[in-house]
Design a protein around this motif. Structure first.
Motif, PDB file in Angstrom:
ATOM      1  N   ALA A 121    -112.306  31.612  26.845  1.00  0.00           N
ATOM      2  CA  ALA A 121    -111.078  31.449  25.883  1.00  0.00           C
ATOM      3  C   ALA A 121    -110.206  32.819  25.742  1.00  0.00           C
ATOM      4  N   ALA A 122    -109.072  32.559  25.650  1.00  0.00           N
ATOM      5  CA  ALA A 122    -108.125  33.659  25.084  1.00  0.00           C
ATOM      6  C   ALA A 122    -107.161  33.201  23.994  1.00  0.00           C
ATOM      7  N   ASP A 123    -106.764  34.277  23.353  1.00  0.00           N
ATOM      8  CA  ASP A 123    -105.711  34.052  22.275  1.00  0.00           C
ATOM      9  C   ASP A 123    -104.597  34.956  22.678  1.00  0.00           C
ATOM     10  N   LEU A 124    -103.393  34.649  22.674  1.00  0.00           N
ATOM     11  CA  LEU A 124    -102.295  34.953  23.377  1.00  0.00           C
ATOM     12  C   LEU A 124    -100.977  34.919  22.682  1.00  0.00           C
ATOM     13  N   ARG A 125    -100.113  35.915  22.937  1.00  0.00           N
ATOM     14  CA  ARG A 125     -98.904  36.064  22.187  1.00  0.00           C
ATOM     15  C   ARG A 125     -97.704  36.373  23.115  1.00  0.00           C
ATOM     16  N   LEU A 126     -96.477  35.829  23.102  1.00  0.00           N
ATOM     17  CA  LEU A 126     -95.260  36.258  23.838  1.00  0.00           C
ATOM     18  C   LEU A 126     -94.292  36.849  22.619  1.00  0.00           C
ATOM     19  N   SER A 127     -93.511  37.780  22.760  1.00  0.00           N
ATOM     20  CA  SER A 127     -92.549  37.763  21.723  1.00  0.00           C
ATOM     21  C   SER A 127     -91.429  37.030  22.208  1.00  0.00           C
ATOM     22  N   SER A 128     -91.184  36.926  23.389  1.00  0.00           N
ATOM     23  CA  SER A 128     -90.017  35.885  23.734  1.00  0.00           C
ATOM     24  C   SER A 128     -90.069  34.585  23.738  1.00  0.00           C
ATOM     25  N   ARG A 129     -91.208  33.914  23.385  1.00  0.00           N
ATOM     26  CA  ARG A 129     -91.506  32.578  23.383  1.00  0.00           C
ATOM     27  C   ARG A 129     -92.284  32.384  22.076  1.00  0.00           C
ATOM     28  N   SER A 130     -91.732  31.054  21.563  1.00  0.00           N
ATOM     29  CA  SER A 130     -92.398  30.739  20.300  1.00  0.00           C
ATOM     30  C   SER A 130     -93.904  30.036  20.701  1.00  0.00           C
ATOM     31  N   VAL A 131     -94.475  29.982  19.510  1.00  0.00           N
ATOM     32  CA  VAL A 131     -96.089  29.504  19.340  1.00  0.00           C
ATOM     33  C   VAL A 131     -95.793  28.010  20.074  1.00  0.00           C
ATOM     34  N   ASN A 132     -94.863  27.310  19.574  1.00  0.00           N
ATOM     35  CA  ASN A 132     -94.652  25.968  20.207  1.00  0.00           C
ATOM     36  C   ASN A 132     -94.215  26.000  21.602  1.00  0.00           C
ATOM     37  N   GLN A 133     -93.647  26.810  22.172  1.00  0.00           N
ATOM     38  CA  GLN A 133     -93.183  27.027  23.533  1.00  0.00           C
ATOM     39  C   GLN A 133     -94.479  27.200  24.408  1.00  0.00           C
ATOM     40  N   MET A 134     -95.261  28.181  23.850  1.00  0.00           N
ATOM     41  CA  MET A 134     -96.390  28.492  24.494  1.00  0.00           C
ATOM     42  C   MET A 134     -97.347  27.273  24.586  1.00  0.00           C
ATOM     43  N   PHE A 135     -97.483  26.616  23.663  1.00  0.00           N
ATOM     44  CA  PHE A 135     -98.178  25.476  23.373  1.00  0.00           C
ATOM     45  C   PHE A 135     -98.157  24.495  24.296  1.00  0.00           C
ATOM     46  N   LYS A 136     -96.825  24.276  24.446  1.00  0.00           N
ATOM     47  CA  LYS A 136     -96.224  23.177  25.378  1.00  0.00           C
ATOM     48  C   LYS A 136     -96.630  23.559  26.794  1.00  0.00           C
ATOM     49  N   ARG A 148    -102.549  25.805  18.435  1.00  0.00           N
ATOM     50  CA  ARG A 148    -101.457  26.359  17.974  1.00  0.00           C
ATOM     51  C   ARG A 148    -101.715  26.923  16.762  1.00  0.00           C
ATOM     52  N   TYR A 149    -101.478  28.287  16.572  1.00  0.00           N
ATOM     53  CA  TYR A 149    -101.713  28.977  15.347  1.00  0.00           C
ATOM     54  C   TYR A 149    -100.581  29.368  14.883  1.00  0.00           C
ATOM     55  N   THR A 150     -99.525  28.830  14.555  1.00  0.00           N
ATOM     56  CA  THR A 150     -98.276  29.037  14.255  1.00  0.00           C
ATOM     57  C   THR A 150     -98.104  30.175  12.968  1.00  0.00           C
ATOM     58  N   SER A 151     -99.052  30.058  11.963  1.00  0.00           N
ATOM     59  CA  SER A 151     -98.841  31.025  10.761  1.00  0.00           C
ATOM     60  C   SER A 151     -99.422  32.511  11.408  1.00  0.00           C
ATOM     61  N   SER A 152    -100.322  32.641  12.333  1.00  0.00           N
ATOM     62  CA  SER A 152    -100.838  33.636  13.094  1.00  0.00           C
ATOM     63  C   SER A 152    -100.124  34.027  14.317  1.00  0.00           C
ATOM     64  N   PRO A 161    -112.867  21.048  27.616  1.00  0.00           N
ATOM     65  CA  PRO A 161    -112.278  19.759  27.674  1.00  0.00           C
ATOM     66  C   PRO A 161    -110.981  19.833  27.159  1.00  0.00           C
ATOM     67  N   VAL A 162    -110.147  18.999  27.816  1.00  0.00           N
ATOM     68  CA  VAL A 162    -108.643  18.855  27.511  1.00  0.00           C
ATOM     69  C   VAL A 162    -108.686  18.348  25.865  1.00  0.00           C
ATOM     70  N   ARG A 163    -108.030  19.182  25.239  1.00  0.00           N
ATOM     71  CA  ARG A 163    -107.760  18.834  23.782  1.00  0.00           C
ATOM     72  C   ARG A 163    -106.716  19.731  23.196  1.00  0.00           C
ATOM     73  N   SER A 164    -106.331  19.484  22.064  1.00  0.00           N
ATOM     74  CA  SER A 164    -105.329  20.415  21.467  1.00  0.00           C
ATOM     75  C   SER A 164    -105.456  20.257  19.750  1.00  0.00           C
ATOM     76  N   TRP A 165    -104.997  21.315  19.154  1.00  0.00           N
ATOM     77  CA  TRP A 165    -104.991  21.344  17.723  1.00  0.00           C
ATOM     78  C   TRP A 165    -104.110  22.370  17.210  1.00  0.00           C
ATOM     79  N   GLY A 166    -103.876  22.286  15.877  1.00  0.00           N
ATOM     80  CA  GLY A 166    -103.054  23.125  15.557  1.00  0.00           C
ATOM     81  C   GLY A 166    -101.612  22.724  14.824  1.00  0.00           C
ATOM     82  N   SER A 167    -101.142  23.432  14.180  1.00  0.00           N
ATOM     83  CA  SER A 167     -99.661  23.132  13.888  1.00  0.00           C
ATOM     84  C   SER A 167     -98.663  24.505  13.665  1.00  0.00           C
TER      85      SER A 167
END
Length: 167
Positions: A121-136, A148-152, A161-167
């Motif tokens: 696993a990796a937790d990642l950020r891009l300043s040029s893309r929103s969390v939602n864009q990265m999540f998609k 998706r960890y929007t507040s962080s 396994p294929v799954r998703s969570w967060g808001s």
């Protein structure tokens, strides 16, 4: 982009760029930068994979584990889908049991059996893309878990396994 939820789908997104796979990241914690082609024409480059694994080590105690190449592929595929040149900011890659236990004691959002413990696993950020864009983008790979960890301001990607969570 629709098909069965398999790891090979993430790899398929990478084929449009001359059959090379690359990871670009930096770590604010260590000051290190990585721009590494780790796969060419159907073959992983062992030294490059090892360098990515070292880069993604637990920065708190310098312990490392081989990072699962499927996770690398998902990260690379998502990066390509977003069509960015900016490197990922690595928040967290491999986590030692000691680090994971410490983080669990501080937050209810840290899994006891986190895929970070297996180098998956990796937790990642891009300043040029929103969390939602990265999540998609990561979700479009249909190849693992995406959180998706929007507040962080970061997105979790793993090869489980294929799954998703967060808001």
């Amino acid at each position: 982009m629709a098909a069965a939820p398999t790891y090979t789908k993430a790899a398929g997104f990478l084929r449009g760029s001359g059959d090379i796979r690359r990871l670009k990241m930096y770590s604010a914690r260590t000051g290190e930068k990585l721009d590494m082609i780790y796969w060419i024409e159907g073959e992983y480059i062992r030294d490059a994979v090892d360098e990515v694994s070292h880069f993604m080590r637990d920065w708190r105690n310098n312990k490392h584990m081989n990072i699962d190449m499927r996770t690398m592929d998902i990260m690379s595929a998502a990066h390509n889908l977003m069509d960015v040149s900016e490197p990922y900011l690595l928040i967290s890659g491999y986590r030692s049991p000691e680090t994971n236990a410490m983080l669990r004691s501080r937050s209810s959002g840290v899994a006891k059996n986190s895929r970070h413990l297996q180098g998956q696993a990796a937790d990642l950020r891009l300043s040029s893309r929103s969390v939602n864009q990265m999540f998609k983008a990561a979700s479009a790979c249909r190849a693992g878990g995406v959180g998706r960890y929007t507040s962080s301001d970061f997105v979790h990607m793993d090869c489980g396994p294929v799954r998703s969570w967060g808001s």
